[in-house]
Design an enzyme around this catalytic site. Structure first.
Site, PDB file in Angstrom:
ATOM      1  N   ASP A   1     -18.279 -27.665  35.021  1.00 33.68           N
ATOM      2  CA  ASP A   1     -19.655 -27.076  34.262  1.00 33.68           C
ATOM      3  C   ASP A   1     -19.428 -25.768  34.004  1.00 33.68           C
ATOM      4  O   ASP A   1     -19.322 -24.848  35.449  1.00 33.68           O
ATOM      5  CB  ASP A   1     -20.554 -27.686  35.023  1.00 33.68           C
ATOM      6  CG  ASP A   1     -22.123 -25.967  34.102  1.00 33.68           C
ATOM      7  OD1 ASP A   1     -21.790 -25.367  33.614  1.00 33.68           O
ATOM      8  OD2 ASP A   1     -23.664 -26.705  34.954  1.00 33.68           O
ATOM      9  N   VAL A   2     -18.551 -25.408  33.503  1.00 36.18           N
ATOM     10  CA  VAL A   2     -18.019 -24.280  33.478  1.00 36.18           C
ATOM     11  C   VAL A   2     -18.780 -22.963  33.574  1.00 36.18           C
ATOM     12  O   VAL A   2     -18.047 -21.128  33.382  1.00 36.18           O
ATOM     13  CB  VAL A   2     -17.198 -24.048  31.649  1.00 36.18           C
ATOM     14  CG1 VAL A   2     -15.737 -24.548  32.462  1.00 36.18           C
ATOM     15  CG2 VAL A   2     -17.442 -23.865  30.626  1.00 36.18           C
TER      16      VAL A   2
ATOM     17  N   ASN B   1     -13.701 -22.133  24.826  1.00 35.20           N
ATOM     18  CA  ASN B   1     -14.669 -22.912  23.771  1.00 35.20           C
ATOM     19  C   ASN B   1     -15.995 -23.111  23.507  1.00 35.20           C
ATOM     20  O   ASN B   1     -16.429 -23.684  23.335  1.00 35.20           O
ATOM     21  CB  ASN B   1     -13.717 -24.073  23.138  1.00 35.20           C
ATOM     22  CG  ASN B   1     -14.787 -24.972  21.741  1.00 35.20           C
ATOM     23  OD1 ASN B   1     -14.589 -24.225  21.343  1.00 35.20           O
ATOM     24  ND2 ASN B   1     -15.216 -26.344  22.225  1.00 35.20           N
TER      25      ASN B   1
ATOM     26  N   SER C   1     -18.475 -16.778  17.029  1.00 32.63           N
ATOM     27  CA  SER C   1     -19.456 -17.368  16.434  1.00 32.63           C
ATOM     28  C   SER C   1     -19.586 -16.061  14.315  1.00 32.63           C
ATOM     29  O   SER C   1     -19.597 -14.976  14.791  1.00 32.63           O
ATOM     30  CB  SER C   1     -20.634 -17.576  16.797  1.00 32.63           C
ATOM     31  OG  SER C   1     -21.702 -17.753  15.453  1.00 32.63           O
TER      32      SER C   1
ATOM     33  N   TYR D   1     -28.085 -15.985  21.032  1.00 35.07           N
ATOM     34  CA  TYR D   1     -27.097 -16.648  20.728  1.00 35.07           C
ATOM     35  C   TYR D   1     -26.055 -15.864  19.963  1.00 35.07           C
ATOM     36  O   TYR D   1     -25.192 -15.996  20.601  1.00 35.07           O
ATOM     37  CB  TYR D   1     -26.662 -18.064  19.745  1.00 35.07           C
ATOM     38  CG  TYR D   1     -25.995 -19.033  18.972  1.00 35.07           C
ATOM     39  CD1 TYR D   1     -24.640 -19.939  20.181  1.00 35.07           C
ATOM     40  CD2 TYR D   1     -25.757 -18.401  18.359  1.00 35.07           C
ATOM     41  CE1 TYR D   1     -23.992 -20.023  19.576  1.00 35.07           C
ATOM     42  CE2 TYR D   1     -24.110 -19.198  17.864  1.00 35.07           C
ATOM     43  CZ  TYR D   1     -23.034 -20.486  18.137  1.00 35.07           C
ATOM     44  OH  TYR D   1     -22.053 -20.342  17.801  1.00 35.07           O
TER      45      TYR D   1
ATOM     46  N   LYS E   1     -21.829 -14.327  22.155  1.00 35.63           N
ATOM     47  CA  LYS E   1     -21.270 -14.465  20.875  1.00 35.63           C
ATOM     48  C   LYS E   1     -20.542 -13.014  21.074  1.00 35.63           C
ATOM     49  O   LYS E   1     -19.616 -12.801  20.929  1.00 35.63           O
ATOM     50  CB  LYS E   1     -21.553 -15.956  20.076  1.00 35.63           C
ATOM     51  CG  LYS E   1     -21.531 -16.872  20.231  1.00 35.63           C
ATOM     52  CD  LYS E   1     -20.557 -17.367  21.051  1.00 35.63           C
ATOM     53  CE  LYS E   1     -20.169 -18.939  20.613  1.00 35.63           C
ATOM     54  NZ  LYS E   1     -18.697 -19.978  20.938  1.00 35.63           N
TER      55      LYS E   1
ATOM     56  N   ILE F   1     -19.709 -24.685  10.437  1.00 34.68           N
ATOM     57  CA  ILE F   1     -18.472 -25.723  10.359  1.00 34.68           C
ATOM     58  C   ILE F   1     -19.543 -27.090  10.635  1.00 34.68           C
ATOM     59  O   ILE F   1     -20.392 -26.837  11.412  1.00 34.68           O
ATOM     60  CB  ILE F   1     -18.013 -25.003  11.622  1.00 34.68           C
ATOM     61  CG1 ILE F   1     -17.281 -24.291  11.754  1.00 34.68           C
ATOM     62  CG2 ILE F   1     -16.632 -26.095  11.942  1.00 34.68           C
ATOM     63  CD1 ILE F   1     -15.485 -24.166  10.612  1.00 34.68           C
TER      64      ILE F   1
END
Length: 243
Positions: free
Chosen positions: A65-66, A88, A140, A153, A157, A186
């Site tokens: 879990d980074v 990523n 993003s 979010y 980002k 994407i």
């Protein structure tokens, strides 16, 4: 960066699906030694690892879990140093700001931004000792323009972009290149919350009239990994959306 039979050793975080999976696959196909990080889902990575092994390549799935320092340190202790780090890992959530909880905010910032700090901090000394290295961060389009109902979010980002530009200046004299990619719309599982109507609207707003594929981002990452002069770059791969 030649490392025996491989060009270099690479760590891709959040590699179990979508863009991360495409990046891991792209790099192993181009003769890199790839450590593919995942948190919970690893079935597809295991299938890929077995497939490329038959072709004489190596991809190593590795759990962490980074967003947690202890997990990142344990992962890096197992891997050792890496020549290329691709940050990523990320999550998304579509929610109005007035409905957003502190827990929503903390999870988004921890997974999407704190993880970049933790992983980079763990690899940077190895890169400094070698006077070389590549760090590529996945941001993003919403980190560039802001996205309604995705304030947390977008903030995370955008933080990745600021992190990239600042650290690139700091590390350039040591031969370490740090760049960023800001994907547009994407076609990945991360966009599964979008309705068919939302996707149609996104494609209509995109001058190229379509959503991108994860491989489009993977190709850009490979370019930055092999480029020798770019640093502090924010590469917008978005089909012309909001240019």
């Amino acid at each position: 960066m030649e490392k025996g039979p491989y060009k270099a050793k690479v760590l891709v975080t959040g590699a179990s699906r979508g863009i991360g999976f495409a990046i891991a696959k792209m790099f192993v196909q181009n003769n890199y030694m790839v450590y593919a990080n995942y948190n919970k889902n690893y079935e597809e990575l295991n299938l890929l690892a077995n497939d490329v092994k038959n072709q004489g390549h190596t991809i190593v799935p590795i759990q962490a879990d980074v967003s947690k320092k202890s997990d990142v340190e344990a992962m890096m202790s197992e891997i050792g140093g890496v020549d290329i780090l691709i940050n990523n890992a990320g999550v998304s959530q579509f929610k109005q700001f007035i409905d957003m909880t502190e827990e929503d905010w903390d999870e988004m910032l921890s997974t999407n931004l704190k993880s970049v700090y933790l992983c980079t901090h763990c690899v940077i000394n190895y890169m400094l000792s070698n006077k070389s290295g590549k760090i590529i961060n996945i941001s993003s389009i919403w980190g560039v323009t802001g996205g309604a109902c995705e304030v947390h979010y977008s903030a995370a980002k955008a933080g990745i972009i600021g992190f990239t530009k600042a650290l690139a200046k700091e590390m350039a004299p040591s031969g370490i290149q740090i760049n960023c990619i800001a994907p547009g719309a994407i076609d990945t599982d991360m966009n599964k919350e979008l309705t068919k109507e939302d996707k149609k609207l996104l494609m209509a707003e995109t001058p190229m009239g379509k959503m991108g594929d994860p491989e489009d981002i993977a190709k850009a990452v490979l370019f930055l990994a092999e480029d020798k002069f770019s640093t502090g770059v924010v590469m917008n791969i978005n089909g012309g959306l909001y240019i």
